[in-house]
Write a protein that holds these residues in place. Structure first.
Motif, PDB file in Angstrom:
ATOM      1  N   TRP A 225       3.265  59.413  35.827  1.00 51.44           N
ATOM      2  CA  TRP A 225       3.738  59.119  34.516  1.00 51.44           C
ATOM      3  C   TRP A 225       3.489  57.685  33.927  1.00 51.44           C
ATOM      4  N   HIS A 226       2.762  57.809  32.679  1.00 54.45           N
ATOM      5  CA  HIS A 226       2.466  56.378  32.052  1.00 54.45           C
ATOM      6  C   HIS A 226       3.549  56.291  30.902  1.00 54.45           C
ATOM      7  N   ILE A 227       4.463  55.414  31.034  1.00 55.15           N
ATOM      8  CA  ILE A 227       5.658  55.348  30.122  1.00 55.15           C
ATOM      9  C   ILE A 227       5.908  53.975  29.488  1.00 55.15           C
ATOM     10  N   GLU A 228       5.782  53.840  28.100  1.00 52.63           N
ATOM     11  CA  GLU A 228       6.069  52.611  27.480  1.00 52.63           C
ATOM     12  C   GLU A 228       7.385  51.879  27.960  1.00 52.63           C
ATOM     13  N   SER A 229       7.624  50.808  28.153  1.00 53.25           N
ATOM     14  CA  SER A 229       8.945  50.252  28.811  1.00 53.25           C
ATOM     15  C   SER A 229      10.022  50.681  28.129  1.00 53.25           C
ATOM     16  N   GLY A 230       9.830  50.679  26.836  1.00 53.33           N
ATOM     17  CA  GLY A 230      11.120  51.019  26.285  1.00 53.33           C
ATOM     18  C   GLY A 230      11.268  52.538  25.673  1.00 53.33           C
ATOM     19  N   TYR A 231      10.476  53.448  26.575  1.00 52.70           N
ATOM     20  CA  TYR A 231      10.607  54.829  26.486  1.00 52.70           C
ATOM     21  C   TYR A 231       9.982  55.177  24.828  1.00 52.70           C
ATOM     22  N   HIS A 232       9.162  54.415  24.115  1.00 54.29           N
ATOM     23  CA  HIS A 232       8.749  55.067  23.012  1.00 54.29           C
ATOM     24  C   HIS A 232       7.604  56.013  22.817  1.00 54.29           C
ATOM     25  N   GLY A 233       7.089  55.659  24.169  1.00 60.30           N
ATOM     26  CA  GLY A 233       5.774  56.720  24.205  1.00 60.30           C
ATOM     27  C   GLY A 233       5.518  57.067  25.662  1.00 60.30           C
ATOM     28  N   ALA A 234       4.807  58.193  25.986  1.00 59.58           N
ATOM     29  CA  ALA A 234       4.643  58.590  27.276  1.00 59.58           C
ATOM     30  C   ALA A 234       3.458  59.587  27.368  1.00 59.58           C
ATOM     31  N   ALA A 235       2.515  59.416  28.368  1.00 64.23           N
ATOM     32  CA  ALA A 235       1.560  60.298  28.774  1.00 64.23           C
ATOM     33  C   ALA A 235       1.752  60.803  30.118  1.00 64.23           C
ATOM     34  N   LEU A 236       1.983  62.205  30.469  1.00 63.89           N
ATOM     35  CA  LEU A 236       2.356  62.631  31.566  1.00 63.89           C
ATOM     36  C   LEU A 236       1.065  63.728  32.027  1.00 63.89           C
ATOM     37  N   LEU A 237       0.717  63.249  33.480  1.00 63.78           N
ATOM     38  CA  LEU A 237      -0.409  64.072  34.038  1.00 63.78           C
ATOM     39  C   LEU A 237      -0.201  64.842  35.039  1.00 63.78           C
ATOM     40  N   GLU A 238      -0.927  66.013  35.272  1.00 66.88           N
ATOM     41  CA  GLU A 238      -0.684  66.820  36.375  1.00 66.88           C
ATOM     42  C   GLU A 238      -2.089  66.747  37.167  1.00 66.88           C
ATOM     43  N   ASP A 239      -2.146  67.075  38.227  1.00 67.31           N
ATOM     44  CA  ASP A 239      -3.370  67.111  39.178  1.00 67.31           C
ATOM     45  C   ASP A 239      -3.939  68.667  38.937  1.00 67.31           C
ATOM     46  N   HIS A 240      -5.310  68.740  38.829  1.00 65.91           N
ATOM     47  CA  HIS A 240      -6.142  69.682  38.925  1.00 65.91           C
ATOM     48  C   HIS A 240      -7.664  69.587  39.608  1.00 65.91           C
ATOM     49  N   ALA A 241      -8.095  70.861  40.168  1.00 64.20           N
ATOM     50  CA  ALA A 241      -9.331  70.612  40.717  1.00 64.20           C
ATOM     51  C   ALA A 241     -10.383  70.022  39.936  1.00 64.20           C
ATOM     52  N   ALA A 242     -10.264  70.277  38.334  1.00 64.18           N
ATOM     53  CA  ALA A 242     -11.273  69.977  37.657  1.00 64.18           C
ATOM     54  C   ALA A 242     -11.145  68.296  37.112  1.00 64.18           C
ATOM     55  N   GLY A 243      -9.800  67.998  37.355  1.00 60.90           N
ATOM     56  CA  GLY A 243      -9.478  66.548  36.845  1.00 60.90           C
ATOM     57  C   GLY A 243      -8.069  66.347  36.666  1.00 60.90           C
ATOM     58  N   LYS A 244      -7.717  65.575  35.560  1.00 60.30           N
ATOM     59  CA  LYS A 244      -6.251  65.435  35.287  1.00 60.30           C
ATOM     60  C   LYS A 244      -5.871  66.322  34.161  1.00 60.30           C
ATOM     61  N   TYR A 245      -4.822  67.109  34.383  1.00 59.42           N
ATOM     62  CA  TYR A 245      -4.296  67.738  33.067  1.00 59.42           C
ATOM     63  C   TYR A 245      -3.210  66.922  32.147  1.00 59.42           C
ATOM     64  N   LEU A 246      -3.459  66.511  30.985  1.00 58.07           N
ATOM     65  CA  LEU A 246      -2.583  65.816  30.379  1.00 58.07           C
ATOM     66  C   LEU A 246      -1.430  66.769  29.598  1.00 58.07           C
ATOM     67  N   SER A 247      -0.478  66.925  30.359  1.00 58.93           N
ATOM     68  CA  SER A 247       0.747  67.864  30.188  1.00 58.93           C
ATOM     69  C   SER A 247       1.542  67.471  28.847  1.00 58.93           C
ATOM     70  N   LYS A 248       1.637  65.985  28.757  1.00 58.64           N
ATOM     71  CA  LYS A 248       2.578  65.747  27.339  1.00 58.64           C
ATOM     72  C   LYS A 248       1.755  64.174  27.103  1.00 58.64           C
ATOM     73  N   PHE A 249       1.895  64.239  25.731  1.00 65.25           N
ATOM     74  CA  PHE A 249       1.363  62.896  25.039  1.00 65.25           C
ATOM     75  C   PHE A 249       2.398  62.871  23.845  1.00 65.25           C
ATOM     76  N   ALA A 250       3.270  61.677  24.086  1.00 67.52           N
ATOM     77  CA  ALA A 250       4.487  61.666  23.079  1.00 67.52           C
ATOM     78  C   ALA A 250       4.497  60.489  22.544  1.00 67.52           C
ATOM     79  N   VAL A 251       4.695  60.092  21.360  1.00 66.70           N
ATOM     80  CA  VAL A 251       4.960  58.944  20.601  1.00 66.70           C
ATOM     81  C   VAL A 251       6.511  59.061  19.834  1.00 66.70           C
ATOM     82  N   MET A 252       7.299  58.051  19.876  1.00 66.51           N
ATOM     83  CA  MET A 252       8.396  58.327  18.936  1.00 66.51           C
ATOM     84  C   MET A 252       7.872  58.284  17.549  1.00 66.51           C
ATOM     85  N   THR A 253       8.685  59.222  16.738  1.00 64.12           N
ATOM     86  CA  THR A 253       8.232  59.160  15.325  1.00 64.12           C
ATOM     87  C   THR A 253       8.069  57.928  14.395  1.00 64.12           C
TER      88      THR A 253
END
Length: 334
Positions: A225-253
């Motif tokens: 979980w890569h999350i900006e300290s104020g929870y204004h943005g986040a990049a969430l990753l899952e493990d996969h045999a081929a590499g990391k799957y970027l499950s969610k990439f979010a930035v506050m509007t």
């Protein structure tokens, strides 16, 4: 505000309509006396007055209220004659005198435009409390230091540097056409769900995607979980045999176009192999294309990848297309 067809066409020539409309609403909602302080250098005032006058008149036509800031020694009477009626001209040698009382947004203009690296590559974001990828060109050092001093004196100020020719594109598009000067965000990395504030994360995802998750349990497979300290943005990753799957990439509007997406993406560069998916109508797909090595269109998704071995491509495409939708669908109007 109802815009004429001519004005809308001009805005669309600057950037994507959803981007220009987003920034127009954002600027119209400002609470300060002026939505922006426009500060040209001496060369701009000497050689690009007509261009700058057009930009400022267009902003006034949009119902926005910028202020032109000139040094104390400037001939304000002559300048007022060169610029549109209704434009405010403020006098100050130090813009910190006007921030934030008059505006929290400062736009420096100069003939050279945005900052550049020592190899003369354009710089889109310059950080004062975060490592910069490359040093600033000697010709741009004074401008960078002036912007840094303003940000240090008035933290939270939106500061950008561009040329008068690029002013409107810099203001009304996510990619911009200048350099934004920021302190830089603090990105926290977690490896356990128990370390994450799930209530704030769900609020971020709702704001970013405009819809709630079908079930919060869809986040259970997330491993990083890569999350900006104020929870204004986040990049969430899952493990996969081929590499990391970027499950969610979010930035506050309200934080879009402020550089946070680029800071989050910098965290993802540590992973040699990465893949993700997006709907075909996702407005940031052009940005995703620039971050990827390749992509594949399917009936419902665009699958992007970076650093994925060719032997794994079919597998990651199957993974992305087989995953069900994870957000509540938009209700169809009758």
């Amino acid at each position: 505000m109802i815009l004429s067809k001519t004005i809308r066409l001009f805005l669309e020539s600057i950037g994507r309509s959803e981007e220009t409309e987003f920034y127009l609403r954002k600027f119209q909602d400002h609470a300060s006396p002026y939505f922006a302080l426009v500060i040209p250098d001496a060369q701009t005032l000497a050689e690009s007055v007509e261009v700058l006058a057009f930009d400022l008149e267009f902003l006034l036509t949009l119902g926005l209220k910028p202020a032109l800031v000139v040094p104390v020694a400037a001939d304000t009477k002559e300048l007022r004659a060169a610029f549109p009626d209704g434009l405010s001209v403020l006098v100050a040698d130090d813009p910190a005198e006007l921030v934030p009382a008059q505006s929290g947004r400062v736009q420096f203009l100069r003939a050279r435009g945005q900052l550049h690296t020592t190899s003369d590559e354009p710089i889109f974001f310059h950080y004062t409390e975060r490592d910069n990828p490359a040093p600033v060109h000697a010709e741009d050092t004074a401008m960078a230091e002036r912007a840094e001093a303003l940000l240090a004196a008035r933290p939270g100020t939106h500061i950008s540097i561009s040329s008068p020719l690029d002013l409107l594109r810099e203001m009304f598009t996510v990619r911009g056409a200048g350099t934004m000067v920021r302190r830089g965000s603090t990105i926290d990395t977690f490896h356990a769900a128990s370390e994450v504030d799930h209530e704030r994360l769900l609020a971020l995802l709702l704001d970013s995607f405009g819809r709630p998750l079908t079930d919060p349990s869809v986040l259970d497979p997330v491993s990083v979980w890569h999350i900006e300290s104020g929870y204004h943005g986040a990049a969430l990753l899952e493990d996969h045999a081929a590499g990391k799957y970027l499950s969610k990439f979010a930035v506050m509007t309200y934080a879009r176009g402020e550089g946070l997406a680029g800071e989050l993406w910098s965290e993802l560069k540590q992973y040699p192999a990465l893949f993700w998916r997006a709907r075909p109508n996702n407005p940031i797909n052009p940005w995703y294309l620039r971050q990827s090595d390749g992509h594949q269109n399917t009936s419902e998704w665009i699958v992007f990848w970076r650093g994925i071995a060719s032997g794994h491509l079919e597998d990651i495409i199957d993974v992305c297309t087989a995953r069900p939708a994870e957000f509540v669908p938009v209700a169809k109007e009758n």
